[in-house]
Write a protein that holds these residues in place. Structure first.
Motif, PDB file in Angstrom:
ATOM      1  N   LYS A 264      10.203 -31.608 -64.654  1.00 32.59           N
ATOM      2  CA  LYS A 264      10.610 -33.015 -64.597  1.00 32.59           C
ATOM      3  C   LYS A 264      11.593 -33.257 -63.456  1.00 32.59           C
ATOM      4  CE  LYS A 264       9.039 -34.761 -68.682  1.00 32.59           C
ATOM      5  NZ  LYS A 264       8.436 -36.009 -68.975  1.00 32.59           N
ATOM      6  N   LEU A 265      12.530 -32.329 -63.253  1.00 31.04           N
ATOM      7  CA  LEU A 265      13.505 -32.491 -62.176  1.00 31.04           C
ATOM      8  C   LEU A 265      12.821 -32.427 -60.815  1.00 31.04           C
ATOM      9  CD1 LEU A 265      16.492 -30.372 -63.532  1.00 31.04           C
ATOM     10  CD2 LEU A 265      16.164 -32.858 -63.669  1.00 31.04           C
ATOM     11  N   ARG A 266      11.856 -31.524 -60.656  1.00 33.28           N
ATOM     12  CA  ARG A 266      11.137 -31.394 -59.377  1.00 33.28           C
ATOM     13  C   ARG A 266      10.354 -32.642 -59.012  1.00 33.28           C
ATOM     14  NH1 ARG A 266       9.291 -25.318 -60.166  1.00 33.28           N
ATOM     15  NH2 ARG A 266      10.819 -24.327 -58.806  1.00 33.28           N
ATOM     16  N   THR A 267       9.902 -33.396 -59.996  1.00 34.56           N
ATOM     17  CA  THR A 267       9.096 -34.582 -59.715  1.00 34.56           C
ATOM     18  C   THR A 267       9.917 -35.875 -59.761  1.00 34.56           C
ATOM     19  OG1 THR A 267       8.419 -34.761 -62.035  1.00 34.56           O
ATOM     20  CG2 THR A 267       6.985 -33.493 -60.561  1.00 34.56           C
ATOM     21  N   SER A 268      11.219 -35.763 -59.942  1.00 35.14           N
ATOM     22  CA  SER A 268      12.071 -36.953 -60.023  1.00 35.14           C
ATOM     23  C   SER A 268      12.480 -37.433 -58.630  1.00 35.14           C
ATOM     24  CB  SER A 268      13.328 -36.638 -60.842  1.00 35.14           C
ATOM     25  OG  SER A 268      14.218 -35.829 -60.094  1.00 35.14           O
ATOM     26  N   GLN A 269      12.937 -38.673 -58.563  1.00 37.62           N
ATOM     27  CA  GLN A 269      13.443 -39.227 -57.306  1.00 37.62           C
ATOM     28  C   GLN A 269      14.752 -38.573 -56.879  1.00 37.62           C
ATOM     29  OE1 GLN A 269      13.664 -43.468 -57.825  1.00 37.62           O
ATOM     30  NE2 GLN A 269      11.495 -43.738 -57.347  1.00 37.62           N
ATOM     31  N   ALA A 270      15.428 -37.922 -57.807  1.00 32.85           N
ATOM     32  CA  ALA A 270      16.697 -37.258 -57.500  1.00 32.85           C
ATOM     33  C   ALA A 270      16.497 -35.924 -56.787  1.00 32.85           C
ATOM     34  CB  ALA A 270      17.487 -37.037 -58.781  1.00 32.85           C
ATOM     35  N   TYR A 271      15.293 -35.371 -56.848  1.00 34.73           N
ATOM     36  CA  TYR A 271      14.995 -34.067 -56.235  1.00 34.73           C
ATOM     37  C   TYR A 271      15.121 -34.167 -54.715  1.00 34.73           C
ATOM     38  CZ  TYR A 271      12.196 -30.022 -54.803  1.00 34.73           C
ATOM     39  OH  TYR A 271      11.754 -28.867 -54.221  1.00 34.73           O
ATOM     40  N   VAL A 272      15.927 -33.279 -54.123  1.00 40.90           N
ATOM     41  CA  VAL A 272      16.091 -33.275 -52.664  1.00 40.90           C
ATOM     42  C   VAL A 272      15.717 -31.941 -52.038  1.00 40.90           C
ATOM     43  CG1 VAL A 272      17.782 -35.147 -52.548  1.00 40.90           C
ATOM     44  CG2 VAL A 272      18.586 -32.794 -52.843  1.00 40.90           C
ATOM     45  N   GLY A 273      15.350 -30.962 -52.854  1.00 43.77           N
ATOM     46  CA  GLY A 273      14.924 -29.685 -52.302  1.00 43.77           C
ATOM     47  C   GLY A 273      15.288 -28.538 -53.216  1.00 43.77           C
ATOM     48  N   GLU A 274      14.999 -27.337 -52.708  1.00 41.20           N
ATOM     49  CA  GLU A 274      15.349 -26.138 -53.463  1.00 41.20           C
ATOM     50  C   GLU A 274      15.439 -24.951 -52.535  1.00 41.20           C
ATOM     51  OE1 GLU A 274      11.950 -24.700 -56.128  1.00 41.20           O
ATOM     52  OE2 GLU A 274      11.474 -26.820 -55.804  1.00 41.20           O
ATOM     53  N   GLY A 275      16.105 -23.932 -52.997  1.00 39.23           N
ATOM     54  CA  GLY A 275      16.270 -22.708 -52.247  1.00 39.23           C
ATOM     55  C   GLY A 275      17.012 -21.673 -53.064  1.00 39.23           C
ATOM     56  N   ASP A 276      16.735 -20.423 -52.803  1.00 36.47           N
ATOM     57  CA  ASP A 276      17.370 -19.320 -53.533  1.00 36.47           C
ATOM     58  C   ASP A 276      17.212 -19.469 -55.044  1.00 36.47           C
ATOM     59  OD1 ASP A 276      18.229 -18.090 -51.169  1.00 36.47           O
ATOM     60  OD2 ASP A 276      20.080 -19.271 -51.137  1.00 36.47           O
ATOM     61  N   GLY A 277      16.052 -19.972 -55.482  1.00 32.81           N
ATOM     62  CA  GLY A 277      15.783 -20.111 -56.906  1.00 32.81           C
ATOM     63  C   GLY A 277      16.450 -21.291 -57.572  1.00 32.81           C
ATOM     64  N   ALA A 278      17.035 -22.185 -56.792  1.00 36.84           N
ATOM     65  CA  ALA A 278      17.751 -23.330 -57.343  1.00 36.84           C
ATOM     66  C   ALA A 278      17.076 -24.640 -56.948  1.00 36.84           C
ATOM     67  CB  ALA A 278      19.190 -23.340 -56.835  1.00 36.84           C
ATOM     68  N   ILE A 279      17.190 -25.625 -57.830  1.00 35.60           N
ATOM     69  CA  ILE A 279      16.710 -26.982 -57.576  1.00 35.60           C
ATOM     70  C   ILE A 279      17.928 -27.837 -57.254  1.00 35.60           C
ATOM     71  CG2 ILE A 279      15.647 -28.997 -58.646  1.00 35.60           C
ATOM     72  CD1 ILE A 279      14.104 -27.058 -60.429  1.00 35.60           C
ATOM     73  N   TRP A 280      17.824 -28.649 -56.207  1.00 35.18           N
ATOM     74  CA  TRP A 280      18.937 -29.505 -55.787  1.00 35.18           C
ATOM     75  C   TRP A 280      18.615 -30.953 -56.112  1.00 35.18           C
ATOM     76  CZ3 TRP A 280      18.201 -27.218 -50.306  1.00 35.18           C
ATOM     77  CH2 TRP A 280      18.572 -25.878 -50.300  1.00 35.18           C
ATOM     78  N   LEU A 281      19.595 -31.640 -56.675  1.00 35.82           N
ATOM     79  CA  LEU A 281      19.436 -33.044 -57.062  1.00 35.82           C
ATOM     80  C   LEU A 281      20.569 -33.880 -56.490  1.00 35.82           C
ATOM     81  CD1 LEU A 281      18.750 -32.382 -60.849  1.00 35.82           C
ATOM     82  CD2 LEU A 281      17.034 -32.794 -59.082  1.00 35.82           C
ATOM     83  N   LYS A 282      20.237 -35.110 -56.106  1.00 41.17           N
ATOM     84  CA  LYS A 282      21.250 -36.063 -55.636  1.00 41.17           C
ATOM     85  C   LYS A 282      21.079 -37.367 -56.382  1.00 41.17           C
ATOM     86  CE  LYS A 282      22.975 -36.692 -51.581  1.00 41.17           C
ATOM     87  NZ  LYS A 282      24.354 -36.286 -51.736  1.00 41.17           N
TER      88      LYS A 282
ATOM     89  N   LEU B 142      18.833 -38.357 -66.473  1.00 43.70           N
ATOM     90  CA  LEU B 142      17.602 -37.694 -66.046  1.00 43.70           C
ATOM     91  C   LEU B 142      17.468 -36.336 -66.741  1.00 43.70           C
ATOM     92  CD1 LEU B 142      15.123 -37.222 -64.182  1.00 43.70           C
ATOM     93  CD2 LEU B 142      16.750 -36.360 -62.474  1.00 43.70           C
ATOM     94  N   PHE B 143      18.521 -35.572 -66.717  1.00 39.71           N
ATOM     95  CA  PHE B 143      18.506 -34.247 -67.332  1.00 39.71           C
ATOM     96  C   PHE B 143      18.299 -34.365 -68.836  1.00 39.71           C
ATOM     97  CE2 PHE B 143      19.806 -30.050 -68.489  1.00 39.71           C
ATOM     98  CZ  PHE B 143      19.525 -29.279 -67.379  1.00 39.71           C
ATOM     99  N   ASP B 144      19.043 -35.265 -69.470  1.00 44.94           N
ATOM    100  CA  ASP B 144      18.945 -35.455 -70.913  1.00 44.94           C
ATOM    101  C   ASP B 144      17.531 -35.896 -71.309  1.00 44.94           C
ATOM    102  OD1 ASP B 144      20.312 -35.380 -73.456  1.00 44.94           O
ATOM    103  OD2 ASP B 144      20.265 -37.569 -73.438  1.00 44.94           O
ATOM    104  N   ASP B 145      16.947 -36.825 -70.573  1.00 41.93           N
ATOM    105  CA  ASP B 145      15.585 -37.290 -70.849  1.00 41.93           C
ATOM    106  C   ASP B 145      14.569 -36.160 -70.699  1.00 41.93           C
ATOM    107  OD1 ASP B 145      16.551 -39.826 -71.344  1.00 41.93           O
ATOM    108  OD2 ASP B 145      15.912 -40.643 -69.400  1.00 41.93           O
ATOM    109  N   SER B 146      14.776 -35.281 -69.736  1.00 38.64           N
ATOM    110  CA  SER B 146      13.823 -34.198 -69.497  1.00 38.64           C
ATOM    111  C   SER B 146      13.847 -33.156 -70.618  1.00 38.64           C
ATOM    112  CB  SER B 146      14.073 -33.546 -68.137  1.00 38.64           C
ATOM    113  OG  SER B 146      15.282 -32.828 -68.133  1.00 38.64           O
ATOM    114  N   LEU B 147      14.917 -33.123 -71.403  1.00 40.00           N
ATOM    115  CA  LEU B 147      14.981 -32.197 -72.535  1.00 40.00           C
ATOM    116  C   LEU B 147      13.981 -32.569 -73.630  1.00 40.00           C
ATOM    117  CD1 LEU B 147      18.825 -31.676 -72.891  1.00 40.00           C
ATOM    118  CD2 LEU B 147      17.127 -29.942 -72.271  1.00 40.00           C
ATOM    119  N   ALA B 148      13.670 -33.847 -73.749  1.00 37.60           N
ATOM    120  CA  ALA B 148      12.682 -34.349 -74.713  1.00 37.60           C
ATOM    121  C   ALA B 148      12.888 -33.766 -76.111  1.00 37.60           C
ATOM    122  CB  ALA B 148      11.271 -34.069 -74.207  1.00 37.60           C
TER     123      ALA B 148
END
Length: 112
Positions: free
Chosen positions: A26-44, A80-86
């Motif tokens: 869910k985080l990867r497909t959100s508008q907040a997703y700005v990239g990833e690296g070293d096994g981490a997802i970055w959100l803004k 966003l994070f809370d909603d993705s927990l479902a």
């Protein structure tokens, strides 16, 4: 000269591998997703104008746990994070200290 950012770190423990994987997807497909690296997802939070590369970073540790790094308070990213927990159960430990459990709301520095 780079600005110093105070970040807060949490060990997140999910109730099952499907819950963690769902959050990541869910985080990867959100508008907040700005990239990833070293096994981490970055959100803004796009509504804030921070100069940091990311406001929140999530790094998967294993099938049930991840590190959450929060650089800036963000109600939008918390939601966003809370909603993705479902409905999945999540335990959140400040600095990975299993004697210091906090709520996800507290981890995102959201005041009541």
């Amino acid at each position: 000269m780079a600005a110093w950012i105070m970040s807060y770190k949490y060990n997140l423990v999910f109730d099952g591998p499907a819950a963690l994987q769902r959050v990541i997807e869910k985080l990867r497909t959100s508008q907040a997703y700005v990239g990833e690296g070293d096994g981490a997802i970055w959100l803004k939070d796009q509504k804030q104008s921070t100069l940091a590369v990311y406001d929140v970073r999530l790094t998967k540790l294993d099938s049930l746990s991840a590190w959450l790094e929060v650089n800036f308070r963000s109600l939008n990213l918390h939601e966003l994070f809370d909603d993705s927990l479902a409905g999945a159960n999540l335990r959140c430990f400040e600095d990975g200290d299993f004697d210091d459990e906090v709520t996800l709301r507290e981890a995102f520095r959201i005041k009541n």
